[in-house]
Enzyme design. Structure first.
Site, PDB file in Angstrom:
ATOM      1  N   LYS A 186       0.848  -1.204   0.000  1.00 45.67           N
ATOM      2  CA  LYS A 186       0.000   0.000   0.000  1.00 45.67           C
ATOM      3  C   LYS A 186       0.876   1.244   0.000  1.00 45.67           C
ATOM      4  CE  LYS A 186      -1.984   2.579   3.260  1.00 45.67           C
ATOM      5  NZ  LYS A 186      -1.921   3.879   2.579  1.00 45.67           N
ATOM      6  N   GLU A 189      -1.616   7.387   0.660  1.00 46.11           N
ATOM      7  CA  GLU A 189      -2.769   7.944  -0.066  1.00 46.11           C
ATOM      8  C   GLU A 189      -2.425   9.276  -0.719  1.00 46.11           C
ATOM      9  OE1 GLU A 189      -2.350   7.304   3.088  1.00 46.11           O
ATOM     10  OE2 GLU A 189      -3.648   8.453   4.430  1.00 46.11           O
ATOM     11  N   GLY A 239       6.889   4.585   8.383  1.00 40.92           N
ATOM     12  CA  GLY A 239       6.013   5.725   8.641  1.00 40.92           C
ATOM     13  C   GLY A 239       6.244   6.267  10.026  1.00 40.92           C
ATOM     14  N   THR A 243       1.668   5.520  13.957  1.00 45.86           N
ATOM     15  CA  THR A 243       1.077   4.462  13.128  1.00 45.86           C
ATOM     16  C   THR A 243       1.815   3.140  13.332  1.00 45.86           C
ATOM     17  OG1 THR A 243       0.576   6.174  11.508  1.00 45.86           O
ATOM     18  CG2 THR A 243       0.262   3.921  10.795  1.00 45.86           C
ATOM     19  N   GLY A 244       3.122   3.206  13.526  1.00 46.30           N
ATOM     20  CA  GLY A 244       3.913   1.995  13.750  1.00 46.30           C
ATOM     21  C   GLY A 244       3.401   1.207  14.945  1.00 46.30           C
ATOM     22  N   GLU A 261      10.073   0.798  10.292  1.00 44.97           N
ATOM     23  CA  GLU A 261      11.045   1.888  10.074  1.00 44.97           C
ATOM     24  C   GLU A 261      10.320   3.172  10.407  1.00 44.97           C
ATOM     25  OE1 GLU A 261      14.097   1.459   9.379  1.00 44.97           O
ATOM     26  OE2 GLU A 261      14.146  -0.590   8.639  1.00 44.97           O
ATOM     27  N   CYS A 295      13.234  10.852   7.162  1.00 43.41           N
ATOM     28  CA  CYS A 295      13.220  10.255   8.499  1.00 43.41           C
ATOM     29  C   CYS A 295      14.537  10.487   9.223  1.00 43.41           C
ATOM     30  CB  CYS A 295      12.930   8.770   8.396  1.00 43.41           C
ATOM     31  SG  CYS A 295      14.000   7.922   7.252  1.00 43.41           S
ATOM     32  N   GLU A 396       9.436  15.067  16.299  1.00 43.35           N
ATOM     33  CA  GLU A 396       9.778  15.074  14.877  1.00 43.35           C
ATOM     34  C   GLU A 396       8.864  16.063  14.150  1.00 43.35           C
ATOM     35  OE1 GLU A 396       8.660  11.683  12.418  1.00 43.35           O
ATOM     36  OE2 GLU A 396      10.680  11.653  11.592  1.00 43.35           O
TER      37      GLU A 396
HETATM   38  P1  NAD Z   1       2.156   7.769   8.499  1.00 47.12           P
HETATM   39  O1  NAD Z   1       2.480   6.905   9.653  1.00 47.12           O
HETATM   40  O2  NAD Z   1       1.098   8.789   8.669  1.00 47.12           O
HETATM   41  O3  NAD Z   1       1.699   6.890   7.248  1.00 47.12           O
HETATM   42  C1  NAD Z   1       2.541   5.905   6.700  1.00 47.12           C
HETATM   43  C2  NAD Z   1       1.680   4.891   5.980  1.00 47.12           C
HETATM   44  O4  NAD Z   1       0.850   4.230   6.929  1.00 47.12           O
HETATM   45  C3  NAD Z   1       0.740   5.496   4.936  1.00 47.12           C
HETATM   46  O5  NAD Z   1       0.683   4.641   3.821  1.00 47.12           O
HETATM   47  C4  NAD Z   1      -0.590   5.520   5.664  1.00 47.12           C
HETATM   48  O6  NAD Z   1      -1.696   5.484   4.816  1.00 47.12           O
HETATM   49  C5  NAD Z   1      -0.491   4.252   6.484  1.00 47.12           C
HETATM   50  N1  NAD Z   1      -1.374   4.214   7.665  1.00 47.12           N
HETATM   51  C6  NAD Z   1      -1.858   5.252   8.393  1.00 47.12           C
HETATM   52  N2  NAD Z   1      -2.627   4.792   9.387  1.00 47.12           N
HETATM   53  C7  NAD Z   1      -2.646   3.447   9.304  1.00 47.12           C
HETATM   54  C8  NAD Z   1      -3.274   2.410  10.058  1.00 47.12           C
HETATM   55  N3  NAD Z   1      -4.049   2.664  11.104  1.00 47.12           N
HETATM   56  N4  NAD Z   1      -3.054   1.123   9.684  1.00 47.12           N
HETATM   57  C9  NAD Z   1      -2.259   0.837   8.633  1.00 47.12           C
HETATM   58  N5  NAD Z   1      -1.659   1.777   7.876  1.00 47.12           N
HETATM   59  C10 NAD Z   1      -1.844   3.069   8.203  1.00 47.12           C
HETATM   60  O7  NAD Z   1       3.520   8.423   8.031  1.00 47.12           O
HETATM   61  P2  NAD Z   1       3.739   9.474   6.844  1.00 47.12           P
HETATM   62  O8  NAD Z   1       3.264  10.800   7.340  1.00 47.12           O
HETATM   63  O9  NAD Z   1       3.218   8.931   5.574  1.00 47.12           O
HETATM   64  O10 NAD Z   1       5.346   9.478   6.722  1.00 47.12           O
HETATM   65  C11 NAD Z   1       6.151  10.235   7.537  1.00 47.12           C
HETATM   66  C12 NAD Z   1       6.743   9.388   8.644  1.00 47.12           C
HETATM   67  O11 NAD Z   1       7.456   8.294   8.084  1.00 47.12           O
HETATM   68  C13 NAD Z   1       7.751  10.156   9.468  1.00 47.12           C
HETATM   69  O12 NAD Z   1       7.557   9.883  10.839  1.00 47.12           O
HETATM   70  C14 NAD Z   1       9.089   9.594   9.005  1.00 47.12           C
HETATM   71  O13 NAD Z   1      10.108   9.713   9.940  1.00 47.12           O
HETATM   72  C15 NAD Z   1       8.734   8.187   8.697  1.00 47.12           C
HETATM   73  N6  NAD Z   1       9.715   7.583   7.776  1.00 47.12           N
HETATM   74  C16 NAD Z   1      10.621   6.686   8.276  1.00 47.12           C
HETATM   75  C17 NAD Z   1      11.585   6.115   7.443  1.00 47.12           C
HETATM   76  C18 NAD Z   1      12.613   5.129   7.985  1.00 47.12           C
HETATM   77  O14 NAD Z   1      13.247   4.459   7.189  1.00 47.12           O
HETATM   78  N7  NAD Z   1      12.802   5.014   9.283  1.00 47.12           N
HETATM   79  C19 NAD Z   1      11.606   6.455   6.088  1.00 47.12           C
HETATM   80  C20 NAD Z   1      10.675   7.357   5.607  1.00 47.12           C
HETATM   81  C21 NAD Z   1       9.718   7.908   6.471  1.00 47.12           C
END
Ligand code: NAD
Length: 505
Positions: A186, A189, A239, A243-244, A261, A295, A396
């Protein structure tokens, strides 16, 4: 004179029908969502969104492809050949993919061109890794030939963010496919376009049906069912920490394997023996690359008191010269933020920093770019004289905002650098080789640099300490994360065990 790349020079056709990829077929989404061009704030196109039935269909297709299809059963070299074809096709479509990435996510073309080339390389790297030695042969006391082999885990759910849309997908798909898994991925969005285009390329190349499935849509509607599904064996997520944690909970349904990650608040420590101008140059790259939406962004400068003032002055002078504008425009060095929500969030943090009493050195507000007045632009921002417990120091922000902290001693530098719930990346700048070794070993982070920032190698493990995640991607670690470990014991001398007496005689 700056120029914006426009049709018909452009390779990318955004205004077309975009489709999901389920069980080997491109299919319309049950719903659609307007994608917004962050450079203009206007609607770019419509993207498909999967509903629950489509998500379930994608998962079942991946399950069938794993349990009964050819992919896990073909030789590793055959899989490698498909991955190499995919890498070649990404290269062949690189201009189009880079433009799509820029139009959808806002980053300057020079960044997205790099990301697309990197994505192709990731597939090539894992294609090359599959036939390298792995596993073990172990001497055991019994007359047994004992080996340890790695096998695919099964169906892998993969959920990626918007900041490196295609590259994050490549980090997940390439090792998973190389190891013989099947995938349901996925994209965010906000930025699904390059991944949807990749799906078309995967279909053209002729991957067996169900091996890769792409379902776009919002997190709770599409991501959560993947994370919860009993038919999915592993979930890989990139992400936010928030969410993680939800993903980790969802994965408890069947105790699926989880890799995460997550975010960061990474420090860049600068000692006074290092050339200030060079350090400032790295600092700009550390925080303002991709408008700080990285990130591993160097969002905390931890600077020796002896150079603190000159470092801040020089960094501000350079930050003010950064050319902020639309990603498609020649000469743009920093693009807009990805979305209105991200733009609002960063401006809220800036307001909070001012309110909490940090000294705003430069930036600190939105930027109106001529001809693109509704784009999501924010000036490169620096806060100094911050306190450790301020939100802008601890949380962050994920935007072009950096805080500068001052230290008096090496011990204090290390303490400040490690004062975070995150532990993704960290850097130290010094010409003192023994100090470099001491400090880098003391930094509690998964990715560290001495006198460098942001160098990322596909060959090396990527991931964080503390709340920055679970497990590692990339390198051999990334492949291992998509395998189960099996021991195989072959008895060379089968004799009755004799544990229970045989009373029939
Ligand atoms: P996010 O957590 O909002 O979303 C990430 C993904 O998770 C999206 O596809 C989103 O639709 C999905 N998601 C959201 N809620 C969910 C749920 N309840 N169940 C399953 N999936 C869900 O993050 P973002 O705003 O898209 O990205 C930014 C974040 O990502 C920052 O915190 C950044 O540090 C992190 N990031 C980390 C790395 C790494 O390698 N450590 C790399 C890139 C980004």
């Amino acid at each position: 004179m700056a120029q914006t790349l426009e049709a018909p020079q452009m390779k990318a056709n955004v205004d077309r029908q975009w489709q999901l990829f389920i069980d080997g077929e491109m299919v319309a989404g049950a719903g659609t969502r307007d994608l917004i061009d962050p450079a203009t704030g206007k609607v770019l196109c419509k993207a498909p969104e999967a509903d629950k039935t489509q998500v379930e269909k994608a998962i079942k297709a991946a399950r069938k492809a794993f349990d009964h299809g050819p992919w896990p059963r073909m030789s590793a070299l055959e899989r490698a050949s498909m991955l190499n074809k995919l890498a070649d096709a990404i290269d062949a479509n690189a201009d189009e993919l880079a433009e799509l990435e820029t139009l959808n996510g806002g980053k300057p073309l020079r960044e997205t061109q790099y990301d697309i080339a990197d994505s192709a390389y990731v597939f090539r790297y894992y294609a090359g890794l599959v036939n390298k030695p792995s596993g073990q042969s172990i001497e055991v006391p019994a007359p047994s030939v004992t080996t340890v082999v790695r096998e695919p885990i099964g169906v892998c759910g993969q959920i990626v963010p918007w900041n490196y849309p295609l590259l994050m997908a490549a980090w997940k798909l390439a090792p998973a496919l190389a190891a013989g898994n099947t995938c349901v991925l996925k994209p965010s969005e906000f930025t699904p376009l390059t991944v949807l285009r990749l799906a078309e390329i995967i279909k053209e190349i002729g991957f067996p049906e169900g091996v890769v499935n792409i379902v776009a849509g919002a997190g709770p509607a599409v991501g959560q069912p993947i994370a919860e599904s009993l038919l999915v064996d592993k979930i890989a997520f990139t992400g936010s920490v928030k969410t993680g944690k939800l993903i980790a909970q969802s994965a408890l349904t069947n105790l699926k394997k989880v890799t995460l990650e997550l975010g960061g608040k990474s420090p860049m420590v600068v000692f006074d023996d290092f050339d200030v101008d060079v350090a400032v140059d790295y600092a700009l790259f550390a925080i303002y690359c991709n408008a700080g939406q990285v990130c591993s962004a160097g969002s905390r400068m931890v600077v020796d008191a002896k150079i603190y003032d000159s470092f801040i002055k020089k960094m501000a002078q350079r930050a003010e010269q950064i050319v902020v504008g639309p990603g498609m425009q020649d000469g743009t060095e920093m693009g807009p933020l990805v979305s209105k929500s991200q733009y609002d969030r960063v401006l809220e943090y800036i307001a909070r920093g001012k309110k909490e009493g940090a000294r705003l050195v430069t930036g600190g507000e939105a930027l109106k770019v001529e001809g693109h007045e509704n784009g999501y632009y924010i000036k490169p921002t620096i806060f100094a004289d911050v306190k450790r417990d301020m939100a802008i120091v601890q949380e962050e922000i994920f935007g072009p905002v950096v805080v500068v902290q001052k230290f008096e001693s090496e011990e204090e530098a290390i303490e400040l650098a490690n004062d975070s719930v995150y532990g993704l990346a960290a850097a130290v700048f010094t010409n003192d080789i023994t100090r470099a070794h001491r400090v880098v070993k003391a930094l509690r982070a998964g990715i560290t640099w001495v006198n460098a920032y942001h160098n990322t190698y596909t060959e090396c493990p990527w991931g964080g300490y503390k709340q920055s995640g679970w497990g590692r991607e990339l390198g051999t670690f990334g492949l291992e994360a998509y395998t189960e470990v099996k021991q195989i014991n072959i008895n060379l001398d089968p004799q009755p065990v004799g544990w229970f007496e045989n009373r029939n005689n």
